[in-house]
Design an enzyme around this catalytic site. Structure first.
Site, PDB file in Angstrom:
ATOM      1  CB  SER A   9       6.687  -2.296   1.286  1.00  0.00           C
ATOM      2  OG  SER A   9       7.517  -3.032   2.165  1.00  0.00           O
ATOM      3  CB  THR A  10       2.822  -0.566  -1.228  1.00  0.00           C
ATOM      4  OG1 THR A  10       2.088  -1.698  -0.766  1.00  0.00           O
ATOM      5  CG2 THR A  10       4.041  -1.037  -2.006  1.00  0.00           C
TER       6      THR A  10
END
Length: 197
Positions: A9-10
């Site tokens: 996600s990041t």
């Protein structure tokens, strides 16, 4: 060919766990991506779909790495199936190449459709209840009643161009025409008034 898809996600998260699991599952190629699941544009996923061929398998560590929602996941699974490929999830032990895997996925699809139906039903019931209480749906009016009446009066006099009326009241032409229509026919009625310069 087994093609792995790994996503974090990041940027500060690590793909090692997914990469190792996909390699252990026999993936010959792995497409890696970083970015939130809700992101509408995922170049890695688009690249993966482009390289898919008949009898390939898309392998993910977990289903939430592939789809941003249940409905998106089902749409992707259908697209994968339409290309003659299978979807494999290592964590959920799902393989749509098998009859059991296809059954599980069809259950997911049926549940998603059921949920959409419930949401639609609740929305319609809420709108009906609001109408019964005298509330109309839609966006609130941009102008109060007095300013709406003034804009319509200027329009009816035909001395001020429509564009100038819209500029003065900070409204669009369709909004002005809607106000004119409402004054003539009541809320929501009538045809669009004839345009004037």
């Amino acid at each position: 060919m087994r093609i792995g898809y790994a996503r974090v996600s990041t940027a500060d998260q690590n793909l090692d766990l997914q990469r190792n699991a996909l390699l252990a599952a026999g993936c010959q190629r792995i497409v890696e991506e970083s970015g939130g699941g809700a992101a509408a544009v995922r170049p890695g996923l688009a690249r993966l779909m482009d390289m898919l061929r008949q009898d390939d398998a898309v392998v993910v560590w977990r289903l939430d790495r592939l789809g941003r929602s249940l409905s998106h996941l089902i749409a992707l699974a259908r697209e994968i199936e339409a290309r003659g490929a299978a979807l494999v999830s290592l964590t959920e032990s799902l393989d749509t190449a098998s009859p059991g895997g296809r059954l599980v996925f069809h259950v997911f699809a049926a549940l998603a459709e059921f949920e959409r139906g419930l949401i639609r039903e609740r929305t319609m019931a809420g709108l009906a209840a609001a109408r019964a209480r005298g509330r109309l749906g839609g966006r609130p009016k941009r102008l109060d009643a007095a300013r709406r009446a003034a804009a319509v009066a200027l329009y009816r006099e035909r001395r001020v161009p429509v564009a100038e009326i819209c500029r003065l009241f900070h409204i669009s032409k369709p909004t002005l025409y809607a106000y004119v229509r409402e004054e003539k026919e009541g809320p929501g009625g009538g045809a669009r008034p004839a345009e004037q310069p």
